[in-house]
Design a protein around this motif. Structure first.
Motif, PDB file in Angstrom:
ATOM      1  N   GLY A 119       0.801  -1.213   0.000  1.00  0.00           N
ATOM      2  CA  GLY A 119       0.000   0.000   0.000  1.00  0.00           C
ATOM      3  C   GLY A 119       0.837   1.267   0.000  1.00  0.00           C
ATOM      4  O   GLY A 119       0.502   2.240  -0.691  1.00  0.00           O
ATOM      5  N   THR A 120       1.906   1.290   0.768  1.00  0.00           N
ATOM      6  CA  THR A 120       2.767   2.474   0.813  1.00  0.00           C
ATOM      7  C   THR A 120       3.433   2.730  -0.533  1.00  0.00           C
ATOM      8  O   THR A 120       3.571   3.881  -0.972  1.00  0.00           O
ATOM      9  CB  THR A 120       3.834   2.309   1.910  1.00  0.00           C
ATOM     10  N   VAL A 121       3.817   1.653  -1.206  1.00  0.00           N
ATOM     11  CA  VAL A 121       4.456   1.810  -2.523  1.00  0.00           C
ATOM     12  C   VAL A 121       3.434   2.278  -3.556  1.00  0.00           C
ATOM     13  O   VAL A 121       3.724   3.150  -4.381  1.00  0.00           O
ATOM     14  CB  VAL A 121       5.127   0.486  -2.961  1.00  0.00           C
ATOM     15  N   PHE A 122       2.217   1.722  -3.498  1.00  0.00           N
ATOM     16  CA  PHE A 122       1.162   2.193  -4.409  1.00  0.00           C
ATOM     17  C   PHE A 122       0.877   3.675  -4.173  1.00  0.00           C
ATOM     18  O   PHE A 122       0.748   4.463  -5.111  1.00  0.00           O
ATOM     19  CB  PHE A 122      -0.121   1.388  -4.195  1.00  0.00           C
ATOM     20  N   GLY A 123       0.748   4.064  -2.901  1.00  0.00           N
ATOM     21  CA  GLY A 123       0.481   5.459  -2.558  1.00  0.00           C
ATOM     22  C   GLY A 123       1.607   6.373  -3.007  1.00  0.00           C
ATOM     23  O   GLY A 123       1.369   7.491  -3.484  1.00  0.00           O
ATOM     24  N   SER A 124       2.832   5.897  -2.861  1.00  0.00           N
ATOM     25  CA  SER A 124       3.990   6.696  -3.273  1.00  0.00           C
ATOM     26  C   SER A 124       4.047   6.850  -4.784  1.00  0.00           C
ATOM     27  O   SER A 124       4.455   7.901  -5.298  1.00  0.00           O
ATOM     28  CB  SER A 124       5.282   6.035  -2.759  1.00  0.00           C
ATOM     29  N   LEU A 125       3.626   5.800  -5.498  1.00  0.00           N
ATOM     30  CA  LEU A 125       3.557   5.901  -6.957  1.00  0.00           C
ATOM     31  C   LEU A 125       2.555   6.982  -7.358  1.00  0.00           C
ATOM     32  O   LEU A 125       2.838   7.821  -8.229  1.00  0.00           O
ATOM     33  CB  LEU A 125       3.156   4.556  -7.563  1.00  0.00           C
ATOM     34  N   ALA A 126       1.397   6.978  -6.683  1.00  0.00           N
ATOM     35  CA  ALA A 126       0.370   7.987  -6.984  1.00  0.00           C
ATOM     36  C   ALA A 126       0.878   9.391  -6.666  1.00  0.00           C
ATOM     37  O   ALA A 126       0.701  10.328  -7.455  1.00  0.00           O
ATOM     38  CB  ALA A 126      -0.893   7.686  -6.183  1.00  0.00           C
ATOM     39  N   ALA A 127       1.534   9.534  -5.519  1.00  0.00           N
ATOM     40  CA  ALA A 127       2.049  10.843  -5.113  1.00  0.00           C
ATOM     41  C   ALA A 127       3.104  11.352  -6.090  1.00  0.00           C
ATOM     42  O   ALA A 127       3.102  12.530  -6.474  1.00  0.00           O
ATOM     43  CB  ALA A 127       2.649  10.744  -3.712  1.00  0.00           C
ATOM     44  N   ASN A 128       3.996  10.449  -6.519  1.00  0.00           N
ATOM     45  CA  ASN A 128       5.047  10.868  -7.448  1.00  0.00           C
ATOM     46  C   ASN A 128       4.480  11.180  -8.838  1.00  0.00           C
ATOM     47  O   ASN A 128       4.993  12.052  -9.539  1.00  0.00           O
ATOM     48  CB  ASN A 128       6.134   9.801  -7.530  1.00  0.00           C
ATOM     49  N   ALA A 129       3.410  10.452  -9.224  1.00  0.00           N
ATOM     50  CA  ALA A 129       2.770  10.746 -10.508  1.00  0.00           C
ATOM     51  C   ALA A 129       2.179  12.152 -10.485  1.00  0.00           C
ATOM     52  O   ALA A 129       2.276  12.903 -11.468  1.00  0.00           O
ATOM     53  CB  ALA A 129       1.689   9.706 -10.793  1.00  0.00           C
ATOM     54  N   ILE A 130       1.594  12.508  -9.348  1.00  0.00           N
ATOM     55  CA  ILE A 130       1.027  13.861  -9.210  1.00  0.00           C
ATOM     56  C   ILE A 130       2.141  14.905  -9.195  1.00  0.00           C
ATOM     57  O   ILE A 130       2.034  15.973  -9.802  1.00  0.00           O
ATOM     58  CB  ILE A 130       0.166  13.927  -7.938  1.00  0.00           C
ATOM     59  N   LEU A 131       3.235  14.587  -8.500  1.00  0.00           N
ATOM     60  CA  LEU A 131       4.374  15.510  -8.473  1.00  0.00           C
ATOM     61  C   LEU A 131       4.929  15.766  -9.868  1.00  0.00           C
ATOM     62  O   LEU A 131       5.366  16.876 -10.191  1.00  0.00           O
ATOM     63  CB  LEU A 131       5.486  14.934  -7.590  1.00  0.00           C
ATOM     64  N   ARG A 132       4.875  14.726 -10.706  1.00  0.00           N
ATOM     65  CA  ARG A 132       5.408  14.885 -12.078  1.00  0.00           C
ATOM     66  C   ARG A 132       4.568  15.850 -12.893  1.00  0.00           C
ATOM     67  O   ARG A 132       5.048  16.436 -13.865  1.00  0.00           O
ATOM     68  CB  ARG A 132       5.462  13.525 -12.786  1.00  0.00           C
ATOM     69  N   LEU A 133       3.282  15.983 -12.529  1.00  0.00           N
ATOM     70  CA  LEU A 133       2.443  16.954 -13.223  1.00  0.00           C
ATOM     71  C   LEU A 133       2.927  18.363 -12.926  1.00  0.00           C
ATOM     72  O   LEU A 133       2.841  19.265 -13.756  1.00  0.00           O
ATOM     73  CB  LEU A 133       0.981  16.797 -12.771  1.00  0.00           C
ATOM     74  N   ARG A 134       3.436  18.525 -11.725  1.00  0.00           N
ATOM     75  CA  ARG A 134       3.927  19.833 -11.286  1.00  0.00           C
ATOM     76  C   ARG A 134       5.361  20.069 -11.742  1.00  0.00           C
ATOM     77  O   ARG A 134       5.722  21.134 -12.228  1.00  0.00           O
ATOM     78  CB  ARG A 134       3.840  19.886  -9.757  1.00  0.00           C
ATOM     79  N   THR A 135       6.209  19.025 -11.569  1.00  0.00           N
ATOM     80  CA  THR A 135       7.621  19.118 -11.980  1.00  0.00           C
ATOM     81  C   THR A 135       8.025  17.820 -12.673  1.00  0.00           C
ATOM     82  O   THR A 135       8.190  16.792 -12.013  1.00  0.00           O
ATOM     83  CB  THR A 135       8.542  19.337 -10.756  1.00  0.00           C
ATOM     84  N   PRO A 136       8.158  17.811 -13.992  1.00  0.00           N
ATOM     85  CA  PRO A 136       8.599  16.598 -14.703  1.00  0.00           C
ATOM     86  C   PRO A 136       9.947  16.117 -14.169  1.00  0.00           C
ATOM     87  O   PRO A 136      10.747  16.924 -13.677  1.00  0.00           O
ATOM     88  CB  PRO A 136       8.712  17.066 -16.162  1.00  0.00           C
ATOM     89  N   ILE A 137      10.212  14.819 -14.301  1.00  0.00           N
ATOM     90  CA  ILE A 137      11.423  14.239 -13.712  1.00  0.00           C
ATOM     91  C   ILE A 137      12.694  14.916 -14.242  1.00  0.00           C
ATOM     92  O   ILE A 137      13.670  15.085 -13.502  1.00  0.00           O
ATOM     93  CB  ILE A 137      11.474  12.710 -13.961  1.00  0.00           C
TER      94      ILE A 137
END
Length: 331
Positions: free
Chosen positions: A160-178
């Motif tokens: 669950g923590t890894v799934f949540g972190s994937l979602a959080a990082n996907a949202i972060l990429r909308l703000r700042t691409p990798i």
């Protein structure tokens, strides 16, 4: 009735996911670093300690290397690619923080086809061999381009923590691409092109008393990690890449605290023999003279002076295995 129950359950699940995603988006849009600690199941280490961001970015471009190193921070702090370059060997260091065999497998799936190494050097440090792989998975997904192997790794772990972190990082990429994420700088280390982390420590932060006070421990490789060790062996065989097992050096005080050291290494030796894989243990080499107070930065990470001594001996061992001669003859 069953259909109605199913539809209600599905509605609740979808609503929960949507609200959770919206909550994460709201938090991260206000300030990702401020809210990172507020959402325990949605973490990001983008550009953080360990230099995984720079390392994975460079790994995308690495090609036709002689040696690819994989493993935990002991690997990225132990194998200085510049020393191998001076000895005619093109190397890339793919070691990341707390990387387990589970993570190594998916990194190799991603980068074996592009880096095309002749040899993969795999560290089997007991400190991560019994871990669940959650922490390094979050580190890798936080600093990668969400490639196919990374997503497969996340789905395979089912955490669950890894799934949540994937979602959080996907949202972060909308703000700042990798590609726009900045790597933070740290006083105690420096990233060297090719994946090596150079320690800037001039002596061990643990004194003799600290090292003596360490508690005894047992070295184990759990069944989950053992399964992925077997997958790594099969993956390297299928790509015609030669595998080398190593145990990178730790302080002699730490090694003495491992109550079943011989049992652990004997298990590795059996697997190595069954698969005709060389196994090099640098905690039992008398000719490797490492001083705990000078050649290490803590109980198990090499300082620069220690990495230079270790790499010198390792390159000699590669010569005995025929690796150096093969590479030099190509020039």
């Amino acid at each position: 009735m069953k259909k109605l129950f199913f539809l209600r359950g599905l509605t609740v699940a979808i609503t929960t996911v949507v609200f959770y995603a919206a909550f994460i988006l709201a938090c991260y849009s206000i300030g990702p670093h401020t809210f990172n600690s507020w959402i325990p199941n949605a973490l990001s280490t983008s550009g953080g300690q360990g230099y995984t961001l720079l390392r994975l970015n460079e790994a995308e471009k690495a090609s036709d290397v002689d040696i690819l190193f994989v493993g935990s921070s002991q690997v990225n702090r132990g194998f200085d690619v510049r020393i191998f370059e001076k000895n005619g060997l093109k190397a890339f260091n793919l070691g990341t923080s707390a990387q387990t065999l589970f993570n190594s497998y998916y990194l190799l799936k991603e980068y074996l086809p592009t880096s095309k190494p002749k040899h993969v050097v795999l560290d089997l440090y007991w400190g991560v061999a019994k871990n669940d792989g959650v922490e390094p998975s979050i580190d890798i997904l936080s600093n990668s381009d969400f490639d196919e192997s990374t997503l497969e790794m996340v789905l395979d772990l089912k955490n669950g923590t890894v799934f949540g972190s994937l979602a959080a990082n996907a949202i972060l990429r909308l703000r700042t691409p990798i590609y726009q994420v900045k790597q933070k700088e740290f006083r105690d280390s420096e990233y060297i092109s090719g994946g090596f982390t150079k320690s800037l420590a001039t002596n061990n932060k643990l004194d003799a008393e600290d090292l003596q006070k360490m508690k005894p421990l047992e070295a184990n490789m759990n069944d989950f990690q053992l399964e992925y060790l077997k997958k790594i062996i099969a993956l390297c065989k299928s790509s015609n890449t030669k595998l080398i097992f190593v145990l990178t050096p730790v302080t002699k005080e730490y090694k003495r605290k491992v109550t079943n050291y011989n049992s652990y290494t004997n298990k590795i030796a059996r697997i190595a023999k069954e698969n005709k894989i060389p196994f090099l243990d640098y905690n039992q080499r008398e000719e490797l003279s490492l001083v705990s107070s000078e050649d290490f930065s803590d109980r198990n990470h090499l300082a620069q002076s220690g990495a230079e001594k270790f790499d010198s001996l390792f390159i000699k061992d590669l010569g005995k295995l025929g690796v150096s001669q093969l590479s030099l003859s190509r020039k």
